[in-house]
Design an enzyme around this catalytic site. Structure first.
Site, PDB file in Angstrom:
ATOM      1  N   ASP A  63      13.295   1.491  49.572  1.00  0.00           N
ATOM      2  CA  ASP A  63      12.102   1.930  48.845  1.00  0.00           C
ATOM      3  C   ASP A  63      10.914   1.054  49.244  1.00  0.00           C
ATOM      4  O   ASP A  63      10.921  -0.158  49.039  1.00  0.00           O
ATOM      5  CB  ASP A  63      12.335   1.832  47.339  1.00  0.00           C
ATOM      6  CG  ASP A  63      11.341   2.649  46.538  1.00  0.00           C
ATOM      7  OD1 ASP A  63      10.137   2.567  46.824  1.00  0.00           O
ATOM      8  OD2 ASP A  63      11.756   3.370  45.613  1.00  0.00           O
ATOM      9  N   SER A 113       7.309   7.539  44.753  1.00  0.00           N
ATOM     10  CA  SER A 113       8.743   7.550  45.052  1.00  0.00           C
ATOM     11  C   SER A 113       9.492   8.745  44.480  1.00  0.00           C
ATOM     12  O   SER A 113      10.630   8.991  44.869  1.00  0.00           O
ATOM     13  CB  SER A 113       9.394   6.264  44.533  1.00  0.00           C
ATOM     14  OG  SER A 113       8.871   5.147  45.197  1.00  0.00           O
ATOM     15  N   HIS A 174      16.046   5.681  37.850  1.00  0.00           N
ATOM     16  CA  HIS A 174      14.735   5.469  38.451  1.00  0.00           C
ATOM     17  C   HIS A 174      14.440   6.622  39.409  1.00  0.00           C
ATOM     18  O   HIS A 174      15.271   7.502  39.623  1.00  0.00           O
ATOM     19  CB  HIS A 174      14.701   4.125  39.172  1.00  0.00           C
ATOM     20  CG  HIS A 174      13.346   3.503  39.257  1.00  0.00           C
ATOM     21  ND1 HIS A 174      12.624   3.445  40.421  1.00  0.00           N
ATOM     22  CD2 HIS A 174      12.579   2.918  38.304  1.00  0.00           C
ATOM     23  CE1 HIS A 174      11.465   2.833  40.189  1.00  0.00           C
ATOM     24  NE2 HIS A 174      11.406   2.513  38.909  1.00  0.00           N
ATOM     25  N   THR A 176      14.115   7.227  42.716  1.00  0.00           N
ATOM     26  CA  THR A 176      14.945   7.583  43.868  1.00  0.00           C
ATOM     27  C   THR A 176      16.281   8.203  43.475  1.00  0.00           C
ATOM     28  O   THR A 176      16.583   9.330  43.873  1.00  0.00           O
ATOM     29  CB  THR A 176      15.149   6.367  44.782  1.00  0.00           C
ATOM     30  OG1 THR A 176      13.888   5.978  45.327  1.00  0.00           O
ATOM     31  CG2 THR A 176      16.110   6.684  45.918  1.00  0.00           C
ATOM     32  N   HIS A 381       8.320   5.624  51.545  1.00  0.00           N
ATOM     33  CA  HIS A 381       6.894   5.422  51.824  1.00  0.00           C
ATOM     34  C   HIS A 381       6.704   3.993  52.292  1.00  0.00           C
ATOM     35  O   HIS A 381       7.633   3.180  52.275  1.00  0.00           O
ATOM     36  CB  HIS A 381       6.049   5.667  50.565  1.00  0.00           C
ATOM     37  CG  HIS A 381       6.498   4.851  49.393  1.00  0.00           C
ATOM     38  ND1 HIS A 381       6.262   3.489  49.292  1.00  0.00           N
ATOM     39  CD2 HIS A 381       7.219   5.185  48.283  1.00  0.00           C
ATOM     40  CE1 HIS A 381       6.790   3.029  48.178  1.00  0.00           C
ATOM     41  NE2 HIS A 381       7.396   4.025  47.547  1.00  0.00           N
TER      42      HIS A 381
END
Length: 526
Positions: A63, A113, A174, A176, A381
């Site tokens: 991430d 994300s 979260h 992801t 990203h």
């Protein structure tokens, strides 16, 4: 004039003290020519494409791991072992195929994300802040959820009979990991305690609840996020005296307890610390829920090595459980706190997280085979993180550039951020970094623009791949292309026509390797 002379002398002295040291062999042109010839010989072997069916698929998601982070982590990894660092290879560097991924969300030039996770897990671009829903869904508007749900490659794999797992250093609900199983118009709806009353009344479910209800038989779930699983004000098992870690659920449900009851006769185990995790015999485990912190796991540099498992340790246990399935497995692994380190301007934390993820990639490679396992490493990203300043070979990645600024006559660290919390003025001018410990774990590197939290970057990120059909990840691709390649390689989801022989019979993808070889030899002899 005097200032200019002082600056020039300062640079010369600085460069003299930090004269780059490199191996004597690098002075010989034949060293570089030999290295290049070896690389060329290896490259020529890539013409023999691996078109096997991928029994197993592993996605490592760093991430916030942009290209500058990969490069800096490579140098750090080398310097951690006493080398200058630049010549070091990360495990991901050894992968034969590298592509670039365009990370924009449908409504955002610089993405978040959640929208990116929907792309590389569900195969469709989406709006920022939303997970597991198409771009027709609007962030925070519950009534735009129904009818716009999209499923992930984790579900495609599970539907095909494979074992599936999620391992993360963040909360398991979260951004992801949640795109793998949830359909939610707001990534922040961790539990019903974070949801507006209107959304609850309209029938929207929080992400923690969806983790256990949408795909109830996920084989391995490991990460943080305990507090979202327990009723409000329930003390945490590890920090019973700290109210900030108490449960957050308003519906009174104990999701962990419900999971334990459901899995008690299915060889299911719940653990919340390293000791219990590593005491398990994976051969006797079919389902594992490991929640090691109330929220996110600790940074690797701050991890209690006695009580908290590393990402590498979690990955090893996960693979040993999942690989028992003869049909193979799909595993999502997130090095999620790389992103958090950058947001906080703490480059040292971020880069050590990236190095730990690379160790996990190494361990996964030792536990699997490139012949039947497609492994992909990428990022969702980038960040506005950079390092530069004409640093000499072997300079500490967290060290100073070998010159003073010719504007304010002060030193600066090689690592800098475009924006973030590291912006600081002392007596109306930039802080003199030589007066602070810029190599301490939580040092916030200087930034150009003051922000409480540093932002993502918008440039392309790398995709590293090895194993069956890895060559299909090539060139510059849209991010949502990634799961379609994985599914194609594993003969799951949408594309299955290539998985059958010309006679229309099923391929040998799920037959044991030994039997497959015997059948192939028999066919050849006949």
């Amino acid at each position: 004039m005097k200032v200019s002379v002082l600056l020039i002398l300062g640079c010369l002295v600085s460069e003299g003290l930090a004269k780059p040291e490199f191996p004597e062999q690098e002075k010989d042109p034949n060293f570089w020519k030999g290295w290049a010839q070896s690389s060329l010989k290896n490259a020529l072997t890539l013409q023999e494409l691996n078109k096997n069916v991928a029994k197993n698929v592993i996605l490592f998601l760093g991430d916030g791991m942009g290209v500058s982070t990969v490069t800096a982590a490579r140098i750090l990894k080398g310097q951690m072992s006493g080398k200058s660092g630049e010549e070091t290879q990360l495990e991901m560097d050894k992968f034969p195929y590298v592509a670039l991924s365009k990370t924009y969300n449908t409504n955002a030039q610089v993405p978040d994300s959640a929208g990116t996770a929907t792309a590389y897990l569900c195969g469709v671009k989406a709006n920022e802040g939303t997970v597991g829903v198409s771009a027709a869904a609007v962030r925070s508007q519950c009534n735009t959820t129904q009818g716009n749900e999209v499923t992930s490659i984790l579900k495609w794999a599970k539907d095909a009979g494979k074992s599936v797992g999620i391992v993360t250093t963040t909360r398991v609900n979260h951004a992801t990991p949640s795109a793998a199983y949830a359909h939610c118009v707001d990534r922040d709806w961790y539990s019903d305690g974070e949801m507006p009353a209107e959304a609850l009344q309209s029938g929207c479910k929080d992400i923690a609840r969806q983790l256990f209800e949408n795909i109830p038989d996920i084989n391995v779930i490991m990460g943080g996020g305990r507090r979202y699983m327990y009723p409000k004000n329930t003390p945490d098992v590890e920090y019973p005296g700290d109210k900030k870690h108490n449960g957050t659920r308003k519906d009174g449900r104990n999701l962990v307890g419900e999971w334990i009851d459901r899995m008690k006769d299915k060889r299911g185990f719940y653990v919340w610390n390293k000791r219990d995790l590593l005491s398990l015999n994976p051969n006797n485990v079919d389902y594992l829920l490991g929640l090691f912190e109330p929220a996110d796991l600790a940074y690797e540099l701050e991890r209690n090595k006695e009580t908290d498992p590393s990402l590498t340790e979690m990955v090893e246990v996960a693979i040993k459980i999942l690989r028992k399935n003869e049909r193979g497995f799909y595993l999502l692994v997130e090095g999620g706190r790389i992103d958090h380190g950058h947001h906080e301007g703490k480059a040292k934390q971020a880069l050590h997280e990236a190095v730990e993820m690379d160790w996990a990639i190494t361990r996964a490679g030792l536990l699997t085979s490139v012949y039947d396992t497609l492994t992909v490493v990428t990022a969702d990203h980038s960040h506005v993180f950079s390092f530069g300043g004409y640093t000499p070979r072997g300079n500490s990645i967290f060290g100073l550039a070998p010159m003073m600024s010719d504007i304010d006559q002060k030193p600066f660290t090689s690592i800098l951020y475009g924006n973030g919390p590291g912006f600081k003025l002392v007596n109306g001018s930039r802080e003199n970094v030589s007066t602070v410990d810029y190599e301490q774990n939580n040092y916030q590197a200087q930034s150009a623009v003051p922000l409480r939290m540093e932002t993502h970057g918008g440039e392309d990120v790398a995709i590293f791949s090895k194993g069956p059909m890895a060559h299909l990840l090539h060139g510059v691709q849209e991010q949502h292309y990634i799961p379609h390649v994985m599914a194609y390689a594993a003969c799951i989801g949408q594309n299955k026509d290539h998985c059958r022989t010309t006679s229309g019979s099923s391929s040998l993808s799920h037959i044991s390797p030994t039997l497959a070889i015997l059948l192939s030899v028999t066919w050849f002899l006949c």
